[in-house]
Design an enzyme around this catalytic site. Structure first.
Site, short mmCIF file in Angstrom:
data_model
loop_
_atom_site.label_atom_id
_atom_site.label_comp_id
_atom_site.label_asym_id
_atom_site.label_seq_id
_atom_site.Cartn_x
_atom_site.Cartn_y
_atom_site.Cartn_z
N ALA A 32 -13.20 -40.82 40.01
CA ALA A 32 -14.65 -40.97 40.24
C ALA A 32 -14.92 -40.70 41.71
O ALA A 32 -15.51 -41.50 42.43
CB ALA A 32 -15.15 -42.35 39.81
N GLN A 35 -17.87 -38.81 48.40
CA GLN A 35 -17.68 -38.16 49.70
C GLN A 35 -16.65 -38.87 50.57
O GLN A 35 -15.96 -38.26 51.37
CB GLN A 35 -19.02 -38.07 50.44
CG GLN A 35 -19.00 -37.16 51.66
CD GLN A 35 -18.53 -35.73 51.34
OE1 GLN A 35 -19.00 -35.13 50.38
NE2 GLN A 35 -17.61 -35.21 52.13
N HIS A 37 -13.84 -40.29 49.50
CA HIS A 37 -12.54 -39.76 49.09
C HIS A 37 -12.31 -38.37 49.67
O HIS A 37 -11.22 -38.05 50.16
CB HIS A 37 -12.47 -39.64 47.56
CG HIS A 37 -12.47 -40.94 46.82
ND1 HIS A 37 -13.43 -41.24 45.88
CD2 HIS A 37 -11.63 -42.00 46.86
CE1 HIS A 37 -13.17 -42.44 45.38
NE2 HIS A 37 -12.09 -42.93 45.96
N ASP A 152 -11.90 -50.97 51.92
CA ASP A 152 -10.93 -51.91 51.36
C ASP A 152 -9.98 -52.34 52.49
O ASP A 152 -8.78 -52.07 52.44
CB ASP A 152 -10.17 -51.25 50.22
CG ASP A 152 -11.10 -50.84 49.08
OD1 ASP A 152 -11.63 -51.74 48.41
OD2 ASP A 152 -11.30 -49.64 48.87
N MET A 186 -19.85 -46.30 50.14
CA MET A 186 -19.52 -45.45 49.00
C MET A 186 -18.39 -46.07 48.20
O MET A 186 -17.39 -46.53 48.74
CB MET A 186 -19.12 -44.05 49.47
CG MET A 186 -20.29 -43.24 49.96
SD MET A 186 -19.84 -41.51 50.24
CE MET A 186 -21.42 -40.87 50.77
N SER A 187 -18.58 -46.09 46.88
CA SER A 187 -17.59 -46.67 45.97
C SER A 187 -17.75 -46.01 44.61
O SER A 187 -18.87 -45.67 44.20
CB SER A 187 -17.82 -48.17 45.84
OG SER A 187 -17.06 -48.70 44.77
#
Length: 282
Positions: A32, A35, A37, A152, A186-187
Site C-alpha cells: 500500500a 510517497q 515509501h 515509526d 503518510m501511512s
C-alpha cells in the site's frame, strides 16, 4: 524490474549481481505504497548499486486479527508506482509460507526494554513480530543499508537494537516523516479513512505541534494533560496514548534534563482505524 516471490530465487539472483565493493540498499514495506515509501526507495537508489524492496504483510506483528484482515493489499498498484521510480528495483513479494515455512510464530527478543513502551504496551507481541520478520529479511537480502521512516520511531530504535544484538552487518538509515498536504503523517492505513476523516485527521499533527510549543515552558505532566484535554474536545478521535519520552531509552519522563533529547509519541483512533505520529521536542 525484477520481481521474486521466493527467497531461494531472490538469493540466487543477488549472488549473480554482487561484487566485492557493491552495495545493496533495502526498503522493507507492507505494501500500500505512498510517497513516504517511494522517498525511501529514491534514497536507496541514489546511495547504493542495487535496491531491494520487500512487500509483505507480516502476520506475526498484528495483535488484532481484524486489523490484519483489513490491512490494504495493493500489489499491482504498488508495482506500477515503483516502475515510475526505476526499472532497476528488485522486488521481493513472498507468501507467508515462503517466509515462515509453515511455522508462523515469532521469535522472542530482548530489546533492553525498548519493546515495552508505547506500541509494545498497547500491542502485546508486536515487536517480537517486527524483530522476527526484519531479522529474516536481513538474512535473505543481506543488505548493506536498510531504510526506515521516522514515523515509526520506536520501530526504528528497535531495529537498531536488533542489529546491535544479533551482530548483523547492516547499516540502519532513519529517514524523515513524509506528510500529506494537511500534515497528516503518510501511512498505508490512511487509505482506509474516508475523505472527511482524512481531512479531519490533520488535528493530530496540529495538536502535536501545539504540544511541542507548550512543552518548552511547562512540565511533561502538564503537557500530557494539555494534549488529553485537546482531544476531549474532538469526539471523532479517541486518544489511545500520548507519551513524552527520552529518545534513546523511550522511557516516559517526569522532569526535563538539559542534556537529553525528548520526543512526543501519539496513537489515535479514528473510528476503528489507528494512526500514530511523533515529533521531536528539542
Amino acid at each position: 524490474m525484477h520481481i521474486f516471490y521466493s527467497k531461494a530465487a531472490l538469493i540466487a539472483y543477488l549472488k549473480t549481481i554482487k561484487t566485492a565493493n557493491s552495495t545493496i540498499g533495502f526498503v522493507p514495506t507492507m505494501g500500500a505504497l505512498h510517497q513516504g515509501h517511494l522517498a525511501l526507495m529514491q534514497r536507496s537508489l541514489k546511495e547504493n548499486n542495487d535496491t531491494v524492496v520487500s512487500i509483505f504483510v507480516n502476520p506475526t506483528q498484528f495483535n488484532n486479527p481484524e486489523d490484519l484482515a483489513k490491512y490494504p493489499r495493493t500489489l499491482e498498484e504498488d508495482v506500477k508506482k515503483m516502475r515510475t521510480l526505476s526499472d532497476k528495483i528488485i522486488l521481493y513479494a513472498p507468501s507467508v509460507d515462503d517466509i515462515y515455512e509453515g511455522n508462523t510464530v515469532s521469535q522472542t527478543f530482548d530489546f533492553d526494554g525498548l519493546e515495552n513502551q508505547m506500541e509494545g504496551k498497547f500491542r502485546p507481541g508486536h515487536f517480537n513480530g517486527v524483530g522476527t520478520i526484519v531479522k529474516r529479511l536481513f538474512e535473505i537480502v543481506t543488505p548493506t543499508n536498510a531504510y526506515f521512516g521516522e514515523k515509526d520511531f520506536q520501530q526504528l530504535q528497535i531495529v537498531k537494537k536488533l542489529v546491535e544484538k544479533t551482530h548483523l552487518p547492516v547499516n540502519i538509515v532513519g529517514c524523515p516523516i513524509f506528510r500529506e498536504e494537511n500534515q497528516l503523517a503518510m501511512s498505508s492505513r490512511n487509505e482506509r479513512l474516508t475523505a472527511d476523516e482524512r481531512k479531519e485527521a490533520a488535528i493530530i499533527y496540529k495538536i502535536l505541534t501545539e504540544a511541542k510549543d507548550f512543552f518548552q515552558n511547562h512540565s511533561p505532566q502538564e503537557t500530557v494533560e494539555f494534549v488529553e484535554n485537546s482531544f476531549k474536545d474532538n469526539q471523532e478521535f479517541e486518544l489511545e496514548y500520548f507519551v513524552i519520552a527520552d529518545e534513546s531509552t523511550l522511557l516516559s519522563i517526569d522532569q526535563k534534563e538539559n542534556d537529553k533529547n525528548y520526543r512526543a509519541f501519539i496513537a489515535v483512533f479514528v473510528n476503528s482505524i489507528r494512526l500514530i505520529d511523533t515529533i521531536s521536542l528539542n
